[in-house]
Design a protein around this motif. Structure first.
Motif, short mmCIF file in Angstrom:
data_model
loop_
_atom_site.label_atom_id
_atom_site.label_comp_id
_atom_site.label_asym_id
_atom_site.label_seq_id
_atom_site.Cartn_x
_atom_site.Cartn_y
_atom_site.Cartn_z
N VAL A 18 0.83 -1.20 0.00
CA VAL A 18 0.00 0.00 0.00
C VAL A 18 0.87 1.26 0.00
CG1 VAL A 18 -1.83 1.26 1.23
CG2 VAL A 18 -1.72 -1.23 1.37
N VAL A 19 0.43 2.27 -0.73
CA VAL A 19 1.03 3.60 -0.60
C VAL A 19 -0.05 4.49 0.00
CG1 VAL A 19 2.00 5.58 -1.82
CG2 VAL A 19 2.56 3.26 -2.56
N PHE A 20 0.27 5.07 1.16
CA PHE A 20 -0.74 5.80 1.91
C PHE A 20 -0.78 7.28 1.57
CE2 PHE A 20 0.10 2.19 4.69
CZ PHE A 20 -1.19 1.75 4.92
N GLN A 21 -1.93 7.85 1.88
CA GLN A 21 -2.18 9.27 1.68
C GLN A 21 -1.16 10.17 2.36
OE1 GLN A 21 -5.47 12.03 3.61
NE2 GLN A 21 -6.28 10.13 2.85
N GLN A 22 -0.91 9.91 3.66
CA GLN A 22 -0.01 10.81 4.39
C GLN A 22 1.45 10.45 4.16
OE1 GLN A 22 -1.76 8.46 5.70
NE2 GLN A 22 -3.29 9.14 7.15
N GLY A 23 1.67 9.35 3.49
CA GLY A 23 3.05 8.94 3.28
C GLY A 23 3.55 8.16 4.47
N ALA A 24 4.24 7.09 4.20
CA ALA A 24 4.73 6.26 5.29
C ALA A 24 6.16 5.81 5.02
CB ALA A 24 3.80 5.07 5.52
N LEU A 25 6.96 6.69 4.43
CA LEU A 25 8.39 6.38 4.35
C LEU A 25 8.93 6.41 5.76
CD1 LEU A 25 9.51 8.60 1.34
CD2 LEU A 25 9.41 6.11 1.38
N PHE A 26 9.91 5.57 6.04
CA PHE A 26 10.50 5.61 7.37
C PHE A 26 11.42 6.83 7.45
CE2 PHE A 26 10.12 0.87 6.57
CZ PHE A 26 8.91 0.77 7.22
N PRO A 27 11.09 7.79 8.31
CA PRO A 27 11.86 9.05 8.31
C PRO A 27 13.30 8.87 8.76
CG PRO A 27 10.22 9.05 10.09
CD PRO A 27 9.97 7.83 9.27
N TRP A 28 13.57 7.78 9.50
CA TRP A 28 14.92 7.58 10.02
C TRP A 28 15.80 6.82 9.04
CZ3 TRP A 28 10.43 5.74 12.14
CH2 TRP A 28 10.15 4.39 11.93
N LYS A 29 15.26 6.47 7.88
CA LYS A 29 16.05 5.78 6.86
C LYS A 29 16.20 6.67 5.64
CE LYS A 29 14.81 1.03 8.04
NZ LYS A 29 16.17 0.59 8.36
N THR A 30 17.35 6.53 4.97
CA THR A 30 17.55 7.29 3.75
C THR A 30 16.65 6.72 2.65
OG1 THR A 30 19.28 5.83 2.97
CG2 THR A 30 19.99 7.70 4.31
N VAL A 31 16.57 7.44 1.54
CA VAL A 31 15.78 6.98 0.41
C VAL A 31 16.21 5.58 0.00
CG1 VAL A 31 15.40 7.36 -2.06
CG2 VAL A 31 15.23 9.28 -0.46
N LEU A 32 17.52 5.39 -0.12
CA LEU A 32 18.02 4.09 -0.55
C LEU A 32 17.66 2.99 0.45
CD1 LEU A 32 19.64 2.72 -2.79
CD2 LEU A 32 21.71 3.12 -1.45
N GLU A 33 17.80 3.31 1.74
CA GLU A 33 17.45 2.32 2.78
C GLU A 33 15.96 2.01 2.79
OE1 GLU A 33 20.94 3.50 6.02
OE2 GLU A 33 18.98 4.46 6.12
N ASN A 34 15.15 3.03 2.51
CA ASN A 34 13.71 2.81 2.43
C ASN A 34 13.38 1.87 1.26
OD1 ASN A 34 11.52 4.14 4.12
ND2 ASN A 34 13.05 5.77 4.00
N VAL A 35 13.99 2.15 0.10
CA VAL A 35 13.64 1.37 -1.09
C VAL A 35 14.13 -0.07 -0.97
CG1 VAL A 35 13.92 1.21 -3.59
CG2 VAL A 35 13.56 3.43 -2.54
N THR A 36 15.29 -0.26 -0.35
CA THR A 36 15.82 -1.64 -0.25
C THR A 36 15.20 -2.41 0.91
OG1 THR A 36 17.67 -0.80 1.06
CG2 THR A 36 18.08 -1.16 -1.28
N TYR A 37 14.45 -1.71 1.77
CA TYR A 37 13.93 -2.33 3.00
C TYR A 37 13.26 -3.69 2.76
CZ TYR A 37 11.55 -2.74 7.51
OH TYR A 37 11.11 -3.18 8.72
N GLY A 38 12.31 -3.70 1.80
CA GLY A 38 11.56 -4.94 1.54
C GLY A 38 12.45 -6.08 1.07
N LEU A 39 13.34 -5.76 0.11
CA LEU A 39 14.22 -6.81 -0.43
C LEU A 39 15.07 -7.43 0.67
CD1 LEU A 39 15.46 -5.08 -3.71
CD2 LEU A 39 13.66 -6.80 -3.47
#
Lengths: 266, 284
Positions: free
Chosen positions: B98-119
């Protein structure tokens, strides 16, 4: 000359221009009025030393006095021990309260019953309970920070975005991972708030406790200045306490920046 | 051929069957029926938009699919396999992100860390491979590789939402669930985001369920628009959008588009009015 470089002279001019002149003149004005009030013996100022006397006393009697620096060390130690104990016990307690409804129902009423009691109201009981004076002062310091820290962490856990937890599950994180990879970072801001408030309260409390129940520390030094009718000592003590509190805030601030790099990068 | 969309050869996954789903919330005995006997078939690879007034159960439906909520009656199948049943609700998993309305990126992780999180959490690959894959995906999505080391709060909300969509996509989900992802954005940003989303969909067509209450957005993006009734949410209107892909802004002035808009707008207005009146009643 490359256009991007700024010469040293220009840099000084820029610094000079960025000084808050109004603020600076107000600070100078404050000391000036104080000095004049003492010289002309305004009402209430008969016993108050002038800033000049305070500075003189500091340089002649305190700057090179072991006893003075030992007072610093002792108060700092008390604050540090009380503060750390409050963190060590408050953070896990707040986490448990926030995550386990059963634990919350069991413990929270007692917690809320004790929380409104001001830390200094614990002084007599603390002296009766703890075998040493040192123990009771540290206990009171601990009490000052403990409730604030716990309640902040508890709030922090409850305001974790459910979307973060959901997303972590969708992306394949297990329960344990959710706890230490999502919950812990998510409550770091709350831990930081608890630290900021906690350190301020510990200084408040330790000074009062030292005045009442101790024979050492900056609070005691200030109180002794009063008892021995040496008002400059009182003011040296006050300024030292203020400075010590400020120093602690700066240290806590540095820690907070380390804990949350994502908050401070812009 | 009414659509020029390139369908990938071979079996496309992500077929969703929602059959008679009812969801009753029971806060303090007040039975609130969020969804009532809701049914719908979503063919694999379709872009579906779901429109309806606030509180019509759109998000409930998405949460049931994602595994964040249970259902009271009915069943949901994904590629003919049971996904959510009454006594066996779906578990959250990387097949439905899911991609949520308010956004739910983990603020304590960088963009790269957020994107690789699932893998990394699913242990599909090692850290360096995951990072390479993420960088490649970011690069292909409009030179986003430059922002890999930044934290989410250093990005604009539009950028954040793009990263969030990529964080979902990198796991190759069967369904992408978008819960009003562009709601808080101004029109210009929204239009840019639409282009990005359409490009993502064109490059890698997979089932998308897109919740919104912006009808124009729904018609512009989707293959099919579902209009839901106000609470209890049921299906009010199911309209096929026969606009060719790739979609362009100019199409919003075309006869077909205006026609579709005419057909749907009264249905949406009707439900919005009902919801509003009920709100007034509940307040009174």
């Amino acid at each position: 000359m490359p256009s991007g470089k700024i010469s040293l002279a220009d840099r000084w001019i820029m610094k000079f221009a960025s000084i808050n002149w109004r603020g600076l003149s107000a600070v100078i004005g404050f000391f000036l009025v104080w000095q004049l009030a003492v010289i002309f013996e305004f009402a209430g100022f008969q016993e108050i030393p002038s800033p000049w006397q305070v500075i003189n006393t500091f340089f002649s009697d305190f700057l090179f006095s072991d006893k003075y620096w030992v007072s610093w060390f002792i108060s700092f130690k008390r604050v540090l021990v009380g503060f750390l104990l409050a963190q060590i016990m408050g953070v896990p307690l707040g986490l448990f309260l926030g995550t386990s409804p059963t634990f919350y129902r069991l413990v929270f009423p007692v917690f809320e019953m004790l929380r409104p009691i001001p830390p200094l109201a614990w002084v007599p009981l603390s002296i009766l309970f703890w075998p040493t004076n040192e123990g009771s002062i540290i206990f009171i310091t601990f009490i000052g920070a403990f409730f604030i820290i716990t309640i902040n962490i508890f709030d922090g856990v409850r305001s974790i975005k459910k979307e973060h937890v959901w997303l972590a599950r969708s992306l394949g994180a297990g329960n344990f991972r959710i706890f230490h990879k999502i919950m812990l970072p998510a409550v770091i801001p709350a831990i930081a708030v608890g630290m900021t408030l906690g350190i301020a309260v510990t200084w408040n409390v330790v000074i009062a406790a030292e005045m009442i129940a101790s024979d050492s520390g900056l609070g005691r030094l200030t109180w002794e200045g009063y008892v021995s009718s040496t008002p400059p000592v009182v003011i040296v003590g006050m300024i030292s306490i203020g400075f010590a509190g400020y120093l602690s805030t700066v240290i806590v601030d540095i820690f907070e920046r380390r804990m949350m790099p994502w908050k401070y990068k812009k | 051929m009414s659509t020029s969309k390139m369908k990938v050869e071979g079996p496309l996954t992500g077929k969703v069957s929602i059959r008679n789903v009812t969801k009753v919330y029971d806060p303090d005995g007040a039975n609130v029926v969020a969804l009532e006997q809701f049914s719908m078939e979503v063919p694999a690879g379709d872009f579906i938009a779901i429109v309806g007034p606030s509180g019509c159960g759109k998000s409930t439906l998405l949460n049931i699919l994602a595994g964040f909520d249970t259902l009271s009656q009915g069943e949901v199948y994904l590629d003919e396999e049971p996904l959510a049943l009454v006594n066996k609700p779906a578990l959250p998993g990387p097949s439905r992100v899911v991609v949520f309305q308010q956004g739910a990126l983990f603020p304590w992780k960088t963009v790269l860390e957020n994107v690789t999180y699932g893998l990394l959490k699913q242990r599909v690959m090692g850290k360096s491979d995951a990072e390479a894959k993420a960088m490649d995906l970011l690069a292909r999505s409009g030179n986003l590789e430059k922002i890999g080391g930044l934290y989410p709060n250093q990005l604009s909300s539009g950028m954040q939402r793009r990263v969030e969509i990529l964080r979902a996509l990198i796991n190759d989900p069967k369904i992408l669930l978008l819960d009003e992802p562009f709601r808080a954005m101004d029109t210009v940003n929204k239009n840019t985001m639409h282009q990005h989303l359409l490009k993502i969909y064109q490059d890698n067509p997979k089932t998308i369920m897109f919740i919104t209450h912006d009808l124009e957005e729904a018609l512009f993006l989707a293959d099919r628009v579902i209009v839901m009734t106000t609470r209890p949410g049921t299906l009010k209107l199911d309209i096929k959008v026969n606009l060719p892909r790739p979609r362009r802004r100019e199409m919003m002035a075309s006869k077909e588009y205006l026609n579709l808009r005419q057909q749907t707008i009264s249905a949406v207005r009707e439900e919005a009015k009902k919801a509003f009146e009920r709100g007034e009643r509940e307040l009174a």
